[in-house]
Design an enzyme around this catalytic site. Sequence first.
Site, mmCIF file in Angstrom:
data_model
loop_
_atom_site.group_PDB
_atom_site.id
_atom_site.type_symbol
_atom_site.label_atom_id
_atom_site.label_comp_id
_atom_site.label_asym_id
_atom_site.label_seq_id
_atom_site.Cartn_x
_atom_site.Cartn_y
_atom_site.Cartn_z
ATOM 1 N N ASP A 36 0.794 -1.081 0.011
ATOM 2 C CA ASP A 36 -0.187 -0.045 -0.005
ATOM 3 C C ASP A 36 0.693 1.030 0.215
ATOM 4 O O ASP A 36 2.148 1.376 0.000
ATOM 5 C CB ASP A 36 -0.999 0.001 1.210
ATOM 6 C CG ASP A 36 -0.433 -0.633 2.330
ATOM 7 O OD1 ASP A 36 0.660 -0.067 2.586
ATOM 8 O OD2 ASP A 36 -1.099 -1.262 3.084
ATOM 9 N N LYS A 58 -4.851 3.044 -0.245
ATOM 10 C CA LYS A 58 -5.920 4.014 -0.935
ATOM 11 C C LYS A 58 -5.290 4.969 -1.892
ATOM 12 O O LYS A 58 -4.102 5.214 -1.754
ATOM 13 C CB LYS A 58 -5.957 4.905 0.483
ATOM 14 C CG LYS A 58 -7.003 4.181 1.230
ATOM 15 C CD LYS A 58 -7.595 5.366 2.334
ATOM 16 C CE LYS A 58 -7.794 4.504 3.661
ATOM 17 N NZ LYS A 58 -7.467 4.954 4.977
ATOM 18 N N MET A 173 -2.594 8.591 13.573
ATOM 19 C CA MET A 173 -3.957 8.962 12.916
ATOM 20 C C MET A 173 -4.634 10.002 13.729
ATOM 21 O O MET A 173 -5.759 10.135 14.119
ATOM 22 C CB MET A 173 -4.683 7.818 12.816
ATOM 23 C CG MET A 173 -4.135 6.750 11.992
ATOM 24 S SD MET A 173 -4.999 5.309 11.845
ATOM 25 C CE MET A 173 -4.486 4.408 13.316
HETATM 26 N N1 SAH Z 1 1.567 0.348 10.872
HETATM 27 C C1 SAH Z 1 1.917 1.533 10.875
HETATM 28 C C2 SAH Z 1 0.921 2.886 11.277
HETATM 29 C C3 SAH Z 1 -0.136 2.812 10.509
HETATM 30 S S1 SAH Z 1 -1.380 4.023 11.044
HETATM 31 C C4 SAH Z 1 3.322 2.057 11.957
HETATM 32 O O1 SAH Z 1 3.834 1.029 12.645
HETATM 33 O O2 SAH Z 1 3.804 3.064 11.886
HETATM 34 C C5 SAH Z 1 -1.033 5.442 9.863
HETATM 35 C C6 SAH Z 1 -0.516 6.503 11.136
HETATM 36 O O3 SAH Z 1 0.680 6.283 11.376
HETATM 37 C C7 SAH Z 1 -0.687 7.774 10.387
HETATM 38 O O4 SAH Z 1 -1.848 8.564 10.367
HETATM 39 C C8 SAH Z 1 0.328 8.387 11.235
HETATM 40 O O5 SAH Z 1 -0.099 8.879 12.436
HETATM 41 C C9 SAH Z 1 1.171 7.502 11.402
HETATM 42 N N2 SAH Z 1 2.450 7.397 10.488
HETATM 43 C C10 SAH Z 1 2.852 6.304 9.628
HETATM 44 N N3 SAH Z 1 4.097 6.629 8.933
HETATM 45 C C11 SAH Z 1 4.195 7.996 9.412
HETATM 46 C C12 SAH Z 1 5.383 8.739 8.792
HETATM 47 N N4 SAH Z 1 6.352 8.579 8.199
HETATM 48 N N5 SAH Z 1 5.391 9.960 9.624
HETATM 49 C C13 SAH Z 1 4.562 10.340 10.589
HETATM 50 N N6 SAH Z 1 3.757 9.700 10.984
HETATM 51 C C14 SAH Z 1 3.622 8.406 10.399
#
Ligand code: SAH
Length: 507
Positions: A36, A58, A173
């Site tokens: 994704d 998405k 999020m």
């Molecule tokens: N599984 C992922 C999280 C997915 S939920 C993990 O472990 O990181 C998606 C959320 O993760 C986003 O809305 C944001 O809050 C955070 N996120 C993911 N990648 C990010 C990034 N590069 N910088 C800041 N926040 C990030």
Amino acid sequence: MKKGLVYIIGAGPGDPGLITVKGLDALRRAGVVLYDRLANESFLKECRPDAELIFVGKMPDRHPVPQEEINRLLVEKGLEGKIVARLKGGDPYIFGRGGEEAEALAEAGVPFEIVPGVTAAIAATAYAGIPATHRDCTSTVAFITGHEDPNKAETAVDWSRIGPAIGTIVIYMGIKHSEKNIQQILDSGRSADTPAALIQQGTLPSQRTVVTTLGGLSQAIRDHAIKPPTLIVIGEVVSMRDKLSWFENRPLFGARVLVTRSRTQASKLVNDLYALGASVTEFHSIKIEPPLDFAPLDAALRNAAEFDHIVFTSVNGVEFFFNRLRDLHLDIRELKGPRIWAIGPATRDELTARGITVEKLPMEFFAKALGEAMGKAVSGHKVLLPRADIAPPVLREDLEAAGAQVTEVTAYRTVLDESMPADAARAIETGEIDYLTFTSSSTVRNFFEKCKGLNLDKLKANARIISIGPVTTDTAREHGLTVHAEAEEFTIPGLVDALVKYHTETL
Ligand code: SAH
């Protein structure tokens, strides 16, 4: 029937270097890859050329692929006996719905393995100069979702307890419902002065960090137009950033650089720029192709021992020459007689790596200088020049003027790369490029040829031009460009040095 194996892999939050060794290994072996948007696109280059790549993320203009459909695909491909890589952003089990995917596989009896990833709360904070814990100020850290399952009746997040009890609060999020959640933390009694940060696009060249306080968060989100993916970090550790910031301090952080080199050769330049913090867009203006007619090269290879000298002027020349030698079932020992010369350290290194010792020359030599240097030695000698179809005549002319008998053969062709990546074309037209790099005259000429349908006004107004050396600079000027910096050593590292020097001096 043989069952497959599904790897659910955490790809890290953006920087492609943050995938684990195990994750990368599984990705390279997979026959099917489901990915994704949060997982960096550059991972796709790692996949097997015959791998089936399925995008399940998405897109702004499309409905997302429902989770049930992703689960169904994983089960289906697993049951077909395939090795499947399910690549997910961050860690698969941290707010990534990896648990649901694994459940579906377990229920269907499909073997699976979980390859943990570096989750955003760990990586983005570290890249922003914020340690998630620190013995002087925080012993607890919590990862919390700011956006729960919309079908859930009641929130499972008890902000009234978390607010006062947890040292470092990291909210994933969190932007959509930020006001409500932040208010609840304030209501829980946590001081409005608690340091807080917003980290947008953490670990990527586009990372943006805004430091504020718990009380100032909502205003900061509005003022800075913060958008997902962003982490909200609340806690005393945020104040460590003053001392520990590093990622955003690298010399090219924030600089947007366009690379025009051929796809096959761009990677060193791209990696070097990326490591210095630049945001790199690839817009390959040339492509390297085999000669249309191999006969002259083949004849030269068959008679290689008859030459007194062979002069290589580029890495491509070396590669095509030796690949053809192999394809003709000839032998490297045919080259025992002639003395071998190279222009530039990269060409020399390419020969050295093949076990060939090259005549000693000062590093800064380029075509014209080499002709002059060899001049005295070559009168009456036979010189072979395996080169590009469009190589400039100066070297040949100099050698002939010195009395050499020159055989010039086309070892490869430099042709226009007509691919038009949409992101690069958009960046060029909107002028969102700070530096335009040229690594040869043909990259300049073909850049203009390739851009014929694009409006270059904004690019010309905004971008600074960095050239690899005087010949390239002349070609750029002939095309009406102002060259802002030129490499002192006519190599890729020399070009990178010139760019860094220019950027740091003019910032
Ligand atoms: N599984 C992922 C999280 C997915 S939920 C993990 O472990 O990181 C998606 C959320 O993760 C986003 O809305 C944001 O809050 C955070 N996120 C993911 N990648 C990010 C990034 N590069 N910088 C800041 N926040 C990030």
